[in-house]
Design an enzyme around this catalytic site. Structure first.
Site, PDB file in Angstrom:
ATOM      1  CE1 TYR A  80      34.111  36.461  46.634  1.00 25.64           C
ATOM      2  CE2 TYR A  80      33.381  34.216  47.017  1.00 25.64           C
ATOM      3  CZ  TYR A  80      34.387  35.107  46.748  1.00 25.64           C
ATOM      4  OH  TYR A  80      35.668  34.646  46.585  1.00 25.64           O
ATOM      5  CE  LYS A 127      41.733  50.445  42.710  1.00 32.21           C
ATOM      6  NZ  LYS A 127      43.198  50.544  42.535  1.00 32.21           N
ATOM      7  CG  ASP A 159      46.215  49.285  43.886  1.00 36.07           C
ATOM      8  OD1 ASP A 159      45.882  49.675  45.017  1.00 36.07           O
ATOM      9  OD2 ASP A 159      46.306  50.060  42.903  1.00 36.07           O
ATOM     10  CG  ASP A 183      38.803  34.469  47.283  1.00 34.81           C
ATOM     11  OD1 ASP A 183      39.109  33.448  47.924  1.00 34.81           O
ATOM     12  OD2 ASP A 183      38.667  34.493  46.052  1.00 34.81           O
ATOM     13  CG  ASP A 187      44.297  31.650  47.671  1.00 31.82           C
ATOM     14  OD1 ASP A 187      43.632  31.388  48.694  1.00 31.82           O
ATOM     15  OD2 ASP A 187      44.261  30.951  46.645  1.00 31.82           O
TER      16      ASP A 187
HETATM   17  C1  IPM Z   1      37.854  30.454  49.757  1.00 31.52           C
HETATM   18  C2  IPM Z   1      37.510  29.840  48.421  1.00 31.52           C
HETATM   19  C3  IPM Z   1      36.029  30.069  48.155  1.00 31.52           C
HETATM   20  C4  IPM Z   1      35.808  31.566  48.106  1.00 31.52           C
HETATM   21  C5  IPM Z   1      35.505  29.373  46.877  1.00 31.52           C
HETATM   22  C6  IPM Z   1      35.733  27.888  46.908  1.00 31.52           C
HETATM   23  C7  IPM Z   1      34.060  29.687  46.626  1.00 31.52           C
HETATM   24  O1  IPM Z   1      38.314  30.355  47.411  1.00 31.52           O
HETATM   25  O2  IPM Z   1      37.262  30.036  50.776  1.00 31.52           O
HETATM   26  O3  IPM Z   1      38.707  31.337  49.795  1.00 31.52           O
HETATM   27  O4  IPM Z   1      36.023  32.197  47.070  1.00 31.52           O
HETATM   28  O5  IPM Z   1      35.403  32.125  49.135  1.00 31.52           O
HETATM   29 MG    MG Z   2      39.868  31.634  48.142  1.00 33.13          MG
END
Ligand code: IPM
Ligand code: MG
Length: 306
Positions: A80, A127, A159, A183, A187
């Protein structure tokens, strides 16, 4: 304003309105700058099953019901922020960079959490079969482990973890990983328990200061319809009370209230199913507010924040 505050509560950002903006002028860039500026290197993303939401999980009830894990995501390093980073006529470069010190502090944080949570299990995700930064990460975890003989450590490739989070999520307690893997995995992990709309997060740096935000994005496609799920934001406030203000019982009361409203069968549209009562974002929020036992809220918070 943030500099002069004790904590930051952040709403989800981003949307089509800004999609054409140059990268420097996207709201995501602002969020990343705030994280970096305040050195909020430890991102805590708890994933815990609410029993009354399990029917909304894409996984079988028996797979999802025992999930209670915490993803500890490194938040201010890795791809990032790494340099060089550029776009040329015929290609593009992003760079994953980690210093040993950066890995050490997040790994230490995760070990402490594993110890505090009682489960005492730490899964470090990397990884290392491909990436140098991952080999460094693994080395640091191995070295730190000596200071935490009470914590059971395992190393796993990202993975493979992506797969096991679906086949056996109950296996995990604390999961520590770098920025990008965290990240993606957070999710993925979020839907195990029913909806991304219920997951809070804390981004902290070791003192009381922190930034609190839902894990989900801004969902521009449903803006203004009253169908957004406010649970993740409300639960982020609970995390704020706990981590920035040390108000553990008040935080627990907010969590209890959210859970109770779910148990009473009230949901927002994302969690709709047979027999459930669907409320708008505002109505659902009012239910939670009414459920919170305010007599319980200590004098300190009343005088300072109301
Ligand atoms: C998160 C989001 C952010 C990230 C984006 C909005 C930049 O996806 O907080 O997980 O990738 O960190
Ligand atoms: Mg995210």
């Amino acid at each position: 304003m943030c500099e002069n505050s004790d904590a930051i509560l952040l709403g989800a950002v981003g949307g089509p309105k800004w999609d054409q903006n140059p990268p420097e002028l996207r709201p995501e860039k602002g969020l990343l700058r705030i994280r970096k500026h305040f050195d909020l290197f430890a991102n805590l993303r708890p994933v815990k099953a609410f029993p009354s939401l399990l029917d909304a999980s894409p996984l079988k009830r028996e797979v999802a019901e025992n999930v209670d894990l915490m993803i500890v995501r490194e938040l201010t390093g890795g791809v990032y922020f790494g340099e060089p980073r550029m776009r040329t006529e015929n290609g593009a470069i992003d760079t994953t960079v980690y210093s040993k010190a950066e890995v050490e502090r997040i790994v230490e944080n995760a070990f402490e959490l594993a110890r505090l949570r009682g489960g005492g299990k730490l899964c470090s995700v990397d990884k290392a079969n491909v990436l140098e930064t991952s080999r460094l990460w693994r080395e640091v975890v191995e070295a730190k482990k000596k200071e935490y003989p009470d914590v059971i450590v395992e190393h796993n490739l990202v993975d493979s973890v992506a797969m096991k989070l679906i086949t056996n999520p109950g296996h995990y307690d604390v999961v520590v990983t770098e920025n990008m893997f965290g990240d993606i995995l957070s999710d993925e992990a979020s839907v195990i328990t029913g909806s991304l709309g219920v997951l809070p997060s804390a981004s902290i740096r070791g003192d009381n200061f922190g930034l609190y935000e839902p894990v989900h994005g801004s969902a521009p496609e449903i803006a203004g319809q009253g169908v957004a799920n406010p649970a993740a934001t409300i639960l982020s406030v609970a995390m704020m009370l706990q981590y920035s203000f040390g108000l553990k019982e008040e935080a627990a009361e907010i969590e209890r209230a959210v859970s109770a409203v779910f148990d009473d069968g009230y949901f927002t549209a994302d969690l709709a199913r047979d027999g459930s009562r669907i409320l708008s974002t505002n109505e659902w929020t009012d239910k939670v507010i009414n459920e919170i036992d305010t007599s319980f809220v200590s004098q300190s918070i009343m005088t300072t924040y109301i």
